[in-house]
Design an enzyme around this catalytic site. Sequence first.
Site, PDB file in Angstrom:
ATOM      1  N   VAL A   2       0.841  -1.212   0.000  1.00  0.00           N
ATOM      2  CA  VAL A   2       0.000   0.000   0.000  1.00  0.00           C
ATOM      3  C   VAL A   2       0.869   1.252   0.000  1.00  0.00           C
ATOM      4  O   VAL A   2       0.602   2.218  -0.726  1.00  0.00           O
ATOM      5  CB  VAL A   2      -0.985  -0.006   1.190  1.00  0.00           C
ATOM      6  CG1 VAL A   2      -1.884   1.217   1.151  1.00  0.00           C
ATOM      7  CG2 VAL A   2      -1.826  -1.265   1.176  1.00  0.00           C
ATOM      8  N   CYS A   3       1.945   1.221   0.802  1.00  0.00           N
ATOM      9  CA  CYS A   3       2.840   2.390   0.898  1.00  0.00           C
ATOM     10  C   CYS A   3       3.419   2.768  -0.460  1.00  0.00           C
ATOM     11  O   CYS A   3       3.571   3.945  -0.782  1.00  0.00           O
ATOM     12  CB  CYS A   3       3.989   2.102   1.856  1.00  0.00           C
ATOM     13  SG  CYS A   3       3.447   1.599   3.477  1.00  0.00           S
ATOM     14  N   SER A   4       3.740   1.741  -1.262  1.00  0.00           N
ATOM     15  CA  SER A   4       4.379   1.999  -2.554  1.00  0.00           C
ATOM     16  C   SER A   4       3.415   2.633  -3.546  1.00  0.00           C
ATOM     17  O   SER A   4       3.838   3.106  -4.602  1.00  0.00           O
ATOM     18  CB  SER A   4       4.940   0.684  -3.128  1.00  0.00           C
ATOM     19  OG  SER A   4       5.922   0.179  -2.247  1.00  0.00           O
ATOM     20  N   GLU A   5       2.126   2.621  -3.230  1.00  0.00           N
ATOM     21  CA  GLU A   5       1.155   3.278  -4.102  1.00  0.00           C
ATOM     22  C   GLU A   5       0.335   4.291  -3.320  1.00  0.00           C
ATOM     23  O   GLU A   5      -0.886   4.375  -3.470  1.00  0.00           O
ATOM     24  CB  GLU A   5       0.287   2.243  -4.813  1.00  0.00           C
ATOM     25  CG  GLU A   5       1.130   1.469  -5.809  1.00  0.00           C
ATOM     26  CD  GLU A   5       0.339   0.696  -6.821  1.00  0.00           C
ATOM     27  OE1 GLU A   5      -0.888   0.593  -6.658  1.00  0.00           O
ATOM     28  OE2 GLU A   5       0.963   0.197  -7.767  1.00  0.00           O
ATOM     29  N   GLN A   6       1.008   5.012  -2.453  1.00  0.00           N
ATOM     30  CA  GLN A   6       0.365   6.149  -1.787  1.00  0.00           C
ATOM     31  C   GLN A   6       1.093   7.428  -2.192  1.00  0.00           C
ATOM     32  O   GLN A   6       0.498   8.318  -2.782  1.00  0.00           O
ATOM     33  CB  GLN A   6       0.385   5.967  -0.267  1.00  0.00           C
ATOM     34  CG  GLN A   6      -0.348   7.098   0.457  1.00  0.00           C
ATOM     35  CD  GLN A   6      -0.452   6.878   1.969  1.00  0.00           C
ATOM     36  OE1 GLN A   6      -0.402   5.750   2.453  1.00  0.00           O
ATOM     37  NE2 GLN A   6      -0.603   7.956   2.706  1.00  0.00           N
TER      38      GLN A   6
END
Lengths: 199, 194
Positions: free
Chosen positions: A90-94
């Site tokens: 999720v972090c990599s696409e925030q």
Amino acid sequence: MMKMLIVLICAFAIIAADSTFAGNTSEGFKDSIFQTQNLKPIDSQSPIKIGDKAPDFTLPSIGGTQVSLGSYIGRKNVVLSFVPAAWTPVCSEQWPGYNILKDEFERLETVLLGITTDNIPTLFAWTEQMGGVWFPVLSDFWPHGAVSREYGILRSSGVSERALFLIDKRGIIRYMDIHDINERPSTEQLMKELAKLKE
Amino acid sequence: MKQRSLFLFLALAASALLLQKPLPMHAAPNPPSEGDSLPEMRLPVPQKAEELDYLGISRKDFFTIPEVKAELVIVEVFSMYCPHCQKEAPAVNELYKMIEADQELKRRIKIIGIGAGNSTYEVETFKKHYSVPFPLVPDPDYKTHDAIGKVRTPHFLVVRLQADGSHKVIYSQAGGFGEPKEFLNLLLSKSKMK
């Protein structure tokens, strides 16, 4: 009759069940992202509330400078975007989403600071993989998670919650979203809250 | 009698829910391959008149790819949050411009983007930032993304529509497509439109 009721209730459950996909979709991250399991949504209790003065801090950035929250007082609103860990779904696409909102942040006189408890080299490599980000990325690695702890969002595993804090030019917290770690917080809501500060 | 009333109440509640919410699309285990038909994908109708006109859609609620008025539909599954989709955006715009510059192809080929996990606000943000000239539709709950096998983004699906109403996928690939001109030639060749 009872059997029919049970069938009906099961049908409800199936109809009500929405897709729960929350991982990253990006093809370019396919082989480089560690796939996490579904985690406890929130694993901390922050004492901070809207209207509080934001705790000041100074952290090292991947740009090689030290960044202090206090240096923006009187000049800019600040959004703190804490994410749990580099190289996770999720972090990599925030943050890449915030990348294309740079003009909007600037128009709303706001700086964005990205923070994780990873160390600087890890954060550098990770953000390079994203193609770079325009905002300062800060490491809350040592003393480990000290700023996350001060904001009351350090999880028992040593990473921070996925959390957003919007701090106005006077240093007051005007919006906060300590979010389910497994999901991306609403960018639309954040930008609406930012726009309110301009009103 | 009491049980009968409860049953009626639940049945009415179920009907109300069903009317309010479209039936779920089926999740597919894999993306469609070349030669396959598209899985059922109900997409929200674009709000802008010029986009409806571009797609030749007259329905007001939702539409499906085979309903697009074209012979070939290029579908890009993307996300505002996917850096690789961001990087690919100029190439897709270039592909659109090439098609639109050709009076024959313009009539026969359409492009549409589906924002996996993206709300209307998010697809509009992407559209504005990259000046995307073709319609982008939201898929906030990943329903369409699920229906097409949870593809990685960007994913390009190209669908050949036949005059008899049938269709088949002629290209299905994750990742960027490279040079727009070469990609267009590849599609024209695969679709036998050349």
